[in-house]
Write a protein that holds these residues in place. Structure first.
Motif, PDB file in Angstrom:
ATOM      1  N   ARG A   4      31.650  10.969  50.545  1.00 19.05           N
ATOM      2  CA  ARG A   4      30.257  10.525  50.445  1.00 19.05           C
ATOM      3  C   ARG A   4      29.945   9.977  49.070  1.00 19.05           C
ATOM      4  NH1 ARG A   4      28.590  15.697  53.677  1.00 19.05           N
ATOM      5  NH2 ARG A   4      30.319  16.326  52.431  1.00 19.05           N
ATOM      6  N   SER A   8      29.480   5.831  48.523  1.00 12.99           N
ATOM      7  CA  SER A   8      28.129   5.348  48.247  1.00 12.99           C
ATOM      8  C   SER A   8      28.177   4.064  47.442  1.00 12.99           C
ATOM      9  CB  SER A   8      27.309   6.411  47.524  1.00 12.99           C
ATOM     10  OG  SER A   8      27.821   6.637  46.234  1.00 12.99           O
ATOM     11  N   VAL A  48      24.716  17.254  44.079  1.00 11.97           N
ATOM     12  CA  VAL A  48      23.625  16.849  44.968  1.00 11.97           C
ATOM     13  C   VAL A  48      24.142  15.833  45.982  1.00 11.97           C
ATOM     14  CG1 VAL A  48      21.431  15.579  45.074  1.00 11.97           C
ATOM     15  CG2 VAL A  48      21.763  17.387  43.377  1.00 11.97           C
ATOM     16  N   LYS A  49      24.858  14.828  45.506  1.00  9.98           N
ATOM     17  CA  LYS A  49      25.384  13.789  46.402  1.00  9.98           C
ATOM     18  C   LYS A  49      26.342  14.381  47.423  1.00  9.98           C
ATOM     19  CE  LYS A  49      26.022   9.606  47.839  1.00  9.98           C
ATOM     20  NZ  LYS A  49      25.033   8.979  48.694  1.00  9.98           N
ATOM     21  N   SER A  51      26.221  17.220  48.849  1.00 11.88           N
ATOM     22  CA  SER A  51      25.519  17.963  49.895  1.00 11.88           C
ATOM     23  C   SER A  51      24.781  17.058  50.884  1.00 11.88           C
ATOM     24  CB  SER A  51      24.531  18.944  49.267  1.00 11.88           C
ATOM     25  OG  SER A  51      23.498  18.242  48.604  1.00 11.88           O
ATOM     26  N   GLN A  52      24.671  15.771  50.589  1.00 10.20           N
ATOM     27  CA  GLN A  52      23.954  14.852  51.465  1.00 10.20           C
ATOM     28  C   GLN A  52      24.884  14.295  52.548  1.00 10.20           C
ATOM     29  OE1 GLN A  52      22.547  11.988  48.629  1.00 10.20           O
ATOM     30  NE2 GLN A  52      20.833  13.277  47.988  1.00 10.20           N
ATOM     31  N   THR A  55      25.901   8.051  54.710  1.00 12.06           N
ATOM     32  CA  THR A  55      25.074   6.990  55.290  1.00 12.06           C
ATOM     33  C   THR A  55      25.896   6.217  56.313  1.00 12.06           C
ATOM     34  OG1 THR A  55      25.728   5.320  53.683  1.00 12.06           O
ATOM     35  CG2 THR A  55      23.827   6.736  53.098  1.00 12.06           C
TER      36      THR A  55
END
Length: 94
Positions: A4, A8, A48-49, A51-52, A55
């Motif tokens: 992820r 990105s 943080v990234k 855990s997302q 897309t």
């Protein structure tokens, strides 16, 4: 390696590039951006990234790399060491 975070940056460029001529240069450019993003991100930003959810563009980029072993190998050969080092520093890998 956390797909992820890496994708990105990779996803938009790979979607535009497709299988166009000059793919190697595009992969080099994207790899440089990914490395730069890792080097300029704090550990907190990376956590943080991570855990997302991915897309749709990231999912397409992963599929592109799964379907093209040559592009995947070229990309990973460029980004693996810098990303692994940053992840190690941030406690994301043992």
């Amino acid at each position: 390696m956390n797909n992820r975070i890496v994708l990105s940056v990779v996803a938009p460029a790979l979607c535009v590039a497709g299988l166009a001529v000059g793919q190697e240069r595009i992969l080099d450019m994207v790899a440089s951006k990914v490395i730069g993003r890792y080097q300029s991100s704090s550990c907190e930003e990376l956590w943080v990234k991570k855990s997302q959810p991915p897309t749709q563009e990231e999912q397409r980029a992963v599929q592109f790399l799964r379907n093209d072993p040559t592009a995947r190998a070229a990309f990973l050969n460029k980004v693996a060491a810098p990303i692994a080092n940053k992840m190690f520093e941030c406690g994301m890998i043992p």
